[in-house]
Design a protein around this motif. Structure first.
Motif, PDB file in Angstrom:
ATOM      1  N   GLY A  21       0.785  -1.226   0.000  1.00 50.44           N
ATOM      2  CA  GLY A  21       0.000   0.000   0.000  1.00 50.44           C
ATOM      3  C   GLY A  21       0.815   1.272   0.000  1.00 50.44           C
ATOM      4  O   GLY A  21       0.318   2.338   0.373  1.00 50.44           O
ATOM      5  N   GLU A  22       2.077   1.176  -0.441  1.00 46.93           N
ATOM      6  CA  GLU A  22       2.959   2.343  -0.468  1.00 46.93           C
ATOM      7  C   GLU A  22       3.703   2.381  -1.793  1.00 46.93           C
ATOM      8  O   GLU A  22       4.166   1.346  -2.275  1.00 46.93           O
ATOM      9  N   PRO A  23       3.822   3.573  -2.417  1.00 47.73           N
ATOM     10  CA  PRO A  23       4.526   3.650  -3.701  1.00 47.73           C
ATOM     11  C   PRO A  23       6.029   3.554  -3.556  1.00 47.73           C
ATOM     12  O   PRO A  23       6.595   3.935  -2.525  1.00 47.73           O
ATOM     13  N   PHE A  24       6.677   3.029  -4.581  1.00 46.05           N
ATOM     14  CA  PHE A  24       8.137   2.974  -4.681  1.00 46.05           C
ATOM     15  C   PHE A  24       8.774   2.319  -3.465  1.00 46.05           C
ATOM     16  O   PHE A  24       9.476   2.958  -2.672  1.00 46.05           O
ATOM     17  N   VAL A  25       8.519   1.032  -3.318  1.00 48.68           N
ATOM     18  CA  VAL A  25       9.193   0.228  -2.308  1.00 48.68           C
ATOM     19  C   VAL A  25      10.042  -0.816  -3.044  1.00 48.68           C
ATOM     20  O   VAL A  25      10.039  -0.892  -4.263  1.00 48.68           O
ATOM     21  N   GLY A  26      10.770  -1.632  -2.316  1.00 44.33           N
ATOM     22  CA  GLY A  26      11.639  -2.604  -2.964  1.00 44.33           C
ATOM     23  C   GLY A  26      12.858  -1.942  -3.556  1.00 44.33           C
ATOM     24  O   GLY A  26      13.264  -0.847  -3.169  1.00 44.33           O
ATOM     25  N   ARG A  27      13.490  -2.604  -4.524  1.00 47.29           N
ATOM     26  CA  ARG A  27      14.751  -2.118  -5.102  1.00 47.29           C
ATOM     27  C   ARG A  27      14.565  -0.780  -5.816  1.00 47.29           C
ATOM     28  O   ARG A  27      15.427   0.104  -5.721  1.00 47.29           O
ATOM     29  N   ALA A  28      13.458  -0.617  -6.532  1.00 41.87           N
ATOM     30  CA  ALA A  28      13.221   0.651  -7.217  1.00 41.87           C
ATOM     31  C   ALA A  28      13.057   1.779  -6.209  1.00 41.87           C
ATOM     32  O   ALA A  28      13.546   2.896  -6.422  1.00 41.87           O
ATOM     33  N   GLY A  29      12.399   1.495  -5.103  1.00 41.06           N
ATOM     34  CA  GLY A  29      12.237   2.503  -4.068  1.00 41.06           C
ATOM     35  C   GLY A  29      13.557   2.876  -3.422  1.00 41.06           C
ATOM     36  O   GLY A  29      13.803   4.049  -3.112  1.00 41.06           O
ATOM     37  N   GLN A  30      14.424   1.882  -3.227  1.00 38.31           N
ATOM     38  CA  GLN A  30      15.739   2.160  -2.657  1.00 38.31           C
ATOM     39  C   GLN A  30      16.563   3.048  -3.581  1.00 38.31           C
ATOM     40  O   GLN A  30      17.265   3.964  -3.127  1.00 38.31           O
ATOM     41  N   LEU A  31      16.473   2.779  -4.882  1.00 30.71           N
ATOM     42  CA  LEU A  31      17.209   3.611  -5.822  1.00 30.71           C
ATOM     43  C   LEU A  31      16.615   5.016  -5.865  1.00 30.71           C
ATOM     44  O   LEU A  31      17.356   6.007  -5.947  1.00 30.71           O
ATOM     45  N   LEU A  32      15.284   5.134  -5.811  1.00 30.90           N
ATOM     46  CA  LEU A  32      14.667   6.463  -5.767  1.00 30.90           C
ATOM     47  C   LEU A  32      15.162   7.228  -4.549  1.00 30.90           C
ATOM     48  O   LEU A  32      15.471   8.419  -4.639  1.00 30.90           O
ATOM     49  N   ASN A  33      15.258   6.555  -3.404  1.00 27.58           N
ATOM     50  CA  ASN A  33      15.777   7.206  -2.202  1.00 27.58           C
ATOM     51  C   ASN A  33      17.196   7.727  -2.434  1.00 27.58           C
ATOM     52  O   ASN A  33      17.539   8.841  -2.016  1.00 27.58           O
ATOM     53  N   SER A  34      18.029   6.918  -3.103  1.00 28.73           N
ATOM     54  CA  SER A  34      19.393   7.340  -3.403  1.00 28.73           C
ATOM     55  C   SER A  34      19.404   8.530  -4.361  1.00 28.73           C
ATOM     56  O   SER A  34      20.241   9.439  -4.226  1.00 28.73           O
ATOM     57  N   MET A  35      18.497   8.520  -5.322  1.00 28.87           N
ATOM     58  CA  MET A  35      18.395   9.642  -6.260  1.00 28.87           C
ATOM     59  C   MET A  35      18.026  10.919  -5.523  1.00 28.87           C
ATOM     60  O   MET A  35      18.575  11.997  -5.805  1.00 28.87           O
ATOM     61  N   LEU A  36      17.096  10.814  -4.580  1.00 31.03           N
ATOM     62  CA  LEU A  36      16.714  11.985  -3.790  1.00 31.03           C
ATOM     63  C   LEU A  36      17.877  12.441  -2.914  1.00 31.03           C
ATOM     64  O   LEU A  36      18.160  13.640  -2.808  1.00 31.03           O
ATOM     65  N   HIS A  37      18.564  11.482  -2.287  1.00 27.92           N
ATOM     66  CA  HIS A  37      19.732  11.807  -1.469  1.00 27.92           C
ATOM     67  C   HIS A  37      20.755  12.594  -2.279  1.00 27.92           C
ATOM     68  O   HIS A  37      21.412  13.498  -1.752  1.00 27.92           O
ATOM     69  N   ALA A  38      20.910  12.238  -3.541  1.00 26.73           N
ATOM     70  CA  ALA A  38      21.928  12.859  -4.380  1.00 26.73           C
ATOM     71  C   ALA A  38      21.710  14.352  -4.558  1.00 26.73           C
ATOM     72  O   ALA A  38      22.647  15.093  -4.846  1.00 26.73           O
ATOM     73  N   ILE A  39      20.465  14.811  -4.384  1.00 24.17           N
ATOM     74  CA  ILE A  39      20.193  16.250  -4.478  1.00 24.17           C
ATOM     75  C   ILE A  39      19.811  16.822  -3.108  1.00 24.17           C
ATOM     76  O   ILE A  39      19.176  17.870  -3.018  1.00 24.17           O
ATOM     77  N   GLY A  40      20.195  16.093  -2.058  1.00 25.23           N
ATOM     78  CA  GLY A  40      20.043  16.637  -0.715  1.00 25.23           C
ATOM     79  C   GLY A  40      18.676  16.493  -0.104  1.00 25.23           C
ATOM     80  O   GLY A  40      18.311  17.253   0.802  1.00 25.23           O
ATOM     81  N   LEU A  41      17.879  15.525  -0.574  1.00 22.85           N
ATOM     82  CA  LEU A  41      16.522  15.333  -0.063  1.00 22.85           C
ATOM     83  C   LEU A  41      16.376  13.974   0.602  1.00 22.85           C
ATOM     84  O   LEU A  41      16.940  12.980   0.143  1.00 22.85           O
ATOM     85  N   GLU A  42      15.586  13.928   1.668  1.00 20.25           N
ATOM     86  CA  GLU A  42      15.190  12.675   2.284  1.00 20.25           C
ATOM     87  C   GLU A  42      13.817  12.284   1.748  1.00 20.25           C
ATOM     88  O   GLU A  42      13.021  13.144   1.356  1.00 20.25           O
ATOM     89  N   ARG A  43      13.535  11.003   1.730  1.00 20.39           N
ATOM     90  CA  ARG A  43      12.223  10.528   1.270  1.00 20.39           C
ATOM     91  C   ARG A  43      11.093  11.203   2.041  1.00 20.39           C
ATOM     92  O   ARG A  43      10.047  11.521   1.474  1.00 20.39           O
ATOM     93  N   GLU A  44      11.317  11.435   3.333  1.00 22.31           N
ATOM     94  CA  GLU A  44      10.279  12.037   4.174  1.00 22.31           C
ATOM     95  C   GLU A  44      10.020  13.503   3.848  1.00 22.31           C
ATOM     96  O   GLU A  44       8.992  14.062   4.268  1.00 22.31           O
ATOM     97  N   GLN A  45      10.905  14.122   3.095  1.00 23.81           N
ATOM     98  CA  GLN A  45      10.740  15.530   2.753  1.00 23.81           C
ATOM     99  C   GLN A  45       9.881  15.744   1.520  1.00 23.81           C
ATOM    100  O   GLN A  45       9.398  16.862   1.289  1.00 23.81           O
ATOM    101  N   VAL A  46       9.722  14.728   0.695  1.00 20.05           N
ATOM    102  CA  VAL A  46       8.980  14.864  -0.555  1.00 20.05           C
ATOM    103  C   VAL A  46       7.640  14.137  -0.444  1.00 20.05           C
ATOM    104  O   VAL A  46       7.371  13.466   0.551  1.00 20.05           O
ATOM    105  N   TYR A  47       6.809  14.300  -1.468  1.00 19.92           N
ATOM    106  CA  TYR A  47       5.585  13.504  -1.547  1.00 19.92           C
ATOM    107  C   TYR A  47       5.699  12.618  -2.785  1.00 19.92           C
ATOM    108  O   TYR A  47       6.140  13.081  -3.842  1.00 19.92           O
ATOM    109  N   ILE A  48       5.317  11.353  -2.641  1.00 18.00           N
ATOM    110  CA  ILE A  48       5.460  10.378  -3.724  1.00 18.00           C
ATOM    111  C   ILE A  48       4.096   9.775  -4.041  1.00 18.00           C
ATOM    112  O   ILE A  48       3.380   9.320  -3.141  1.00 18.00           O
ATOM    113  N   ALA A  49       3.731   9.787  -5.298  1.00 21.41           N
ATOM    114  CA  ALA A  49       2.448   9.235  -5.729  1.00 21.41           C
ATOM    115  C   ALA A  49       2.600   8.647  -7.127  1.00 21.41           C
ATOM    116  O   ALA A  49       3.649   8.759  -7.761  1.00 21.41           O
TER     117      ALA A  49
END
Length: 234
Positions: free
Chosen positions: A101-129
């Protein structure tokens, strides 16, 4: 972001640190290309007008507007900071997202988290849909009818969020949001506009695609830097 932390994030993306310089040694500043879509993006009527977060979530959970309601495990509403400046939009839930029941979990979600980290963002700072709130069977592409029926939910989320920028990840998400059949390559490195509020929208690759094609990570990093530059000018 300090240089050590930046290197760690780039390492998570599998990228080497490098800086593009001009002939005289100065850093090149990215140029912003403003896209001119053939038609305004986003649905015209707001079918979910007046719904707050709680009511909108309840409407999505009970939705039977298309046949996906009969095959889903549960709807995937979205997750993140309801006051976020960044809205990340994907195509549709996959099997793991449908289960949890949550978007972008698993390996793709982990990579998305790394992509956000790369520009100084935490997953908790953005909204994902996602464009779709239900998983298409077999992870097939959403049909035009399914996307059209579900898009008003996303439009209402955008109205509630009032994000400063949208990052569309993947060809299907970008094409549905921008009402175009152009390739992802043709849509990258431009500032598009979405909906009545004309939110700036930048397009990049889907993390699942980058896992399959890691050679494209460099281009994704360019897109992230481009998006970061766009929001700095909003």
């Amino acid at each position: 972001m300090n240089s050590r932390l930046r290197r760690e994030y780039l390492d998570a993306l599998g990228l080497k640190t490098w800086t593009l310089r001009t002939a005289d040694g100065a850093n090149d500043a990215p140029s912003l290309v403003i896209a001119s879509p053939e038609a305004p993006a986003g649905p015209a009527p707001d079918r979910e007008a007046g719904a707050d977060w709680s009511e909108l979530r309840a409407r999505v959970a009970a939705c039977t507007r298309c046949s996906l309601s009969s095959t889903r495990t549960q709807t995937v509403f979205g997750v993140g900071n309801p006051n976020a400046d960044w809205l990340i939009v994907g195509e549709a839930p996959g099997a793991e997202e449908d289960r949890r029941g949550e978007p972008f979990v698993g390996r793709a979600g982990q990579l998305l988290n790394s992509m956000l980290h790369a520009i100084g963002l935490e997953r908790e700072q953005v909204y994902i849909a996602n464009v779709l709130k239900c998983r298409p069977p077999g992870n097939r592409d959403p049909s035009p009818t399914e996307a059209a029926e579900c898009l008003p939910y996303l439009e209402r989320q955008i109205a509630l969020l009032k994000p400063k920028i949208m990052l569309a990840v993947g060809r299907i998400a970008a094409q549905n949001l921008l009402r175009t059949e152009k390739t992802l390559g043709a849509l990258r490195q431009q500032v598009h506009r979405f909906g009545l509020s004309q939110v700036p929208l930048v397009v990049t690759y889907h993390p699942a695609y980058l896992l399959r094609t890691p050679t494209e990570k460099r281009k994704a990093w360019d897109d992230l830097k481009f998006a970061r530059d766009v929001i700095s000018r909003v």
